[in-house]
Enzyme design. Structure first.
Site, short mmCIF file in Angstrom:
data_model
loop_
_atom_site.label_atom_id
_atom_site.label_comp_id
_atom_site.label_asym_id
_atom_site.label_seq_id
_atom_site.Cartn_x
_atom_site.Cartn_y
_atom_site.Cartn_z
N ASP A 128 -47.59 -49.46 -29.97
CA ASP A 128 -46.22 -49.59 -29.47
C ASP A 128 -46.10 -48.62 -28.29
OD1 ASP A 128 -43.52 -49.44 -28.91
OD2 ASP A 128 -42.91 -49.64 -31.01
N TYR A 167 -40.98 -45.30 -34.65
CA TYR A 167 -39.90 -46.28 -34.48
C TYR A 167 -40.43 -47.49 -33.71
CZ TYR A 167 -35.47 -48.33 -32.90
OH TYR A 167 -34.44 -49.20 -32.64
N LYS A 224 -39.14 -50.14 -21.31
CA LYS A 224 -38.63 -48.94 -20.67
C LYS A 224 -39.13 -48.74 -19.24
CE LYS A 224 -37.46 -46.47 -24.94
NZ LYS A 224 -35.98 -46.48 -24.86
#
Length: 435
Positions: free
Chosen positions: A244, A142, A272
């Site tokens: 990522d 993702y 995050k």
């Protein structure tokens, strides 16, 4: 009265003003819909005053735990002098210098507001540098909710085509059919398929993007030697390698997965855990590539980029992380993983646990390991939902997709009490494996 009565009332009220009653489609999947009033350390308190030991960490960002004083104090001090200048300030330089010092690939950096934005910028830079159009991504990974990369992140098998050559599967209505035209999809962790594909199409591909650990689906680790091979192939074919690290960055190690595995990508994206809950993200990478943004040849803009509050939060968070004992978090997580394995064996339950101490995945399955996205589809989702619900009712909050996050705020006592709770649940006859 239900344990979740006030949350239920708030959710009913929210549906009259918020689309679906939530502000993210991911949250719409939660059952029950909980409303929280406070959080500190490793614990949350909901609207009904229920207290939860938290292994969701807001989908990962709260790596220092909830409401760490050092971060909150830094934000408060900084924002009292101003919040948004439409210009530069000292903290963004200090933050960039910290990232440059810590992250192996970070010769230069740029800040934005979300992981999706950072990935979007990385793809634009890769295309500008190579003059190529195609992007190679992997099934089950993702990379944000923007149209072009919201492709094959969780495709159904009947849509995905053959494993050796998956079809790009769009994930949302409203995406143009053309969104996947320049996206190639392959199974992850399969060296032979990747090598064969790059022999045919390597000269067409601008960037290869991956989660260095497939955290978003089953927390699948890279196979031994796989990341090294990907690095070599990208160099061979002139492809920009993008990690990522929105999840793995600052969590798996201070310098992210690239530091943990010793593999340096050309570009990497972070978010995050970088600011412990404040909305900032980063694109970092080789100077040659980021100079395309510096020279204004590649557009990267944003009114809220590196605003005072989020920059102060990230700067303070990284300062705390530089003092953090990462090995302690790995040890706690591994103790929890091993304890869960032991309990599954004790009660004859088909449970697979894989990942790393700071982030791991639990699945109900007979498989000995998940190596690819399609392996993970064999997990018993209904059984996992039952388990997550039983843990919630006993005051332990887990993500419905089986991913467990640990924070610096978790303690040995938290691990022990969690294992005791799991043992109480799995001891019940309904959980026993049929003879």
């Amino acid at each position: 009265m239900s344990r979740y009565q006030k949350s239920a009332e708030l959710f009913q009220r929210a549906q009259a003003s918020l689309a679906g009653g939530v502000s993210s489609n991911v949250r719409a999947l939660a059952q029950p819909q909980l409303y929280f009033r406070s959080a500190s350390g490793a614990r949350l308190v909901d609207a009904d005053e229920n207290v939860y030991l938290d292994f969701t960490l807001s989908q990962g960002p709260m790596f220092l735990g909830h409401s760490p004083p050092a971060v909150l104090d830094a934000v408060e001090r900084a924002m009292r002098n101003g919040q948004l200048y439409g210009a530069q300030h000292d903290l963004e330089i200090e933050l960039a210098e910290s990232i440059q010092r810590i992250v192996p690939c970070a010769e230069l950096a740029r800040f934005c507001n979300s992981g999706s934005e950072a990935v979007h910028a990385a793809i634009r830079v890769a295309r500008a540098h190579t003059g190529r159009d195609k992007i190679l991504k992997f099934e089950g990974h993702y990379h944000g909710w923007y149209d072009e990369l919201l492709v094959s992140n969780a495709p159904a098998l009947e849509q995905a085509g053959p494993r050796e050559g998956p079809k790009p599967v769009l994930a949302s209505r409203g995406q143009l059919a053309s969104a996947g035209e320049n996206v190639m999809v392959l199974p992850w962790n399969d060296a032979d398929i990747l090598q064969a594909s790059l022999q045919k199409h390597g000269s067409e591909i601008a960037a290869l993007i991956m989660e260095p650990v497939m955290c978003n689906n089953a927390c699948i680790p890279p196979q031994p030697g796989y990341l090294e091979m990907v690095r070599e192939l990208c160099a061979q074919y002139g492809i920009i390698l993008i990690f990522d690290e929105v999840i793995t960055g600052f969590r798996l190690a201070l310098g992210g997965a690239q530091s943990y595995f010793g593999i340096t990508p050309d570009l990497a994206t972070f978010g995050k855990a970088m600011a412990n809950g404040f909305p900032i993200a980063c694109l970092a990478g080789r100077r040659e590539l980021l100079e395309l943004i510096a020279s204004l040849k590649v557009n990267h803009s944003g009114t809220y980029n590196s605003n005072v509050m989020v920059t102060a939060a990230a700067h303070a968070t990284i300062a705390e992380l530089e003092r953090l004992d990462y090995q302690r978090i790995h040890r706690l997580g591994e103790a929890l993983m091993n304890g869960l394995r032991d309990l599954a064996a004790k009660f004859g339950l088909p449970v697979l646990i894989q990942g790393y101490g700071p982030a791991f995945h639990l699945a109900f399955t007979e498989r000995a390991a998940f190596l690819h996205y399609r392996d993970s589809l064999e997990a018993d989702g209904l059984r996992n939902s039952k388990f997550v619900g039983a843990m919630l009712d006993r005051g332990i909050r887990l993500l419905s997709r089986g991913l467990w996050y640990l924070s610096a705020a978790h303690t040995e006592a938290d691990i022990q009490s969690t294992l005791e709770t799991v043992e109480d649940i799995w001891r019940e006859r309904s959980w026993r494996q049929p003879a």
